[in-house]
Enzyme design. Sequence first.
Site: not given
Length: 294
Positions: A199, A245
């Site tokens: 991610s 993230h």
Amino acid sequence: MEHAAGSSQDAQSVPGCYRHPDRETGIRCTRCERPICPECMVNASVGFQCPECARGDSGTGHAPAASRPRTVAGGTVTADPRLCTKILIGLNVAVFIAVHVRPSLLNDLVLLGAWPPAPYTPTQGVAGGEWYRMVTTMFTHQEIWHIAFNMLSLWWLGGPLEAALGRARYLTVYFVSGLAGSALAYLLASPSTATLGASGAVFGLFGATAVLMRRLNYDMRPIIALLAINLVITFGWGGISWQAHIGGLVAGVVTGYGMVHAPRERRALVQYGTSALVLVAVVVVTLLRTAQLT
């Protein structure tokens, strides 16, 4: 008589081959324009080249730089613009299969800050000297929905971005973003919490894609909407490493900006210099956190 005299004069003005001066020729190298005789001609896709130009070129009749189309970031246009993306997806899938075939492998690949926790001296995790975890975590998934979501995002974002940046620059953005995500997760998350997934790198592609679309004056609304949805999921769904993230997203924006806005005359220096600065920040954050945990 005048016509005959003119023909004789024209014949005397025909140049000789630059390698064989005694051989008259009307053919010139399409690259350097030196006269060449039939023995010295090398076929090119456009006309003929002299032996020296042919050895230093790809046979196109033009200079090497002119024979290779460039992307907006200065990368080489390739026949398969998604090759690196396919390889990255293949690596993620291979690790996913390996983890399910041998479950114990998962503990050796995930990002783990330190174990055992304080006040004990870490023997496992990044603080315990297992630096490789900051890279292996980028290719490690356990749940099918997790790898499916990340690989779909990688395919949708990675293919167009790879085509726009070129392979080397695309991989640079991907890995720098992934490492930045790992570093921020290592810094801010609990040292005993294991994190995994691509991610961070994928969010880096989000950031770089947004910068690229802005650079090309494309409609920004689709990428902004998609990014907003992913950020809502990041902060609204439990069990997601928001640190990875955000770290990946910021690194993707910074490196992406360096890639597409670098001046042509100093393109490589600015592009890879920007990426190097982000990597320096990653190293500094990692060393500081390690010192804190040990």
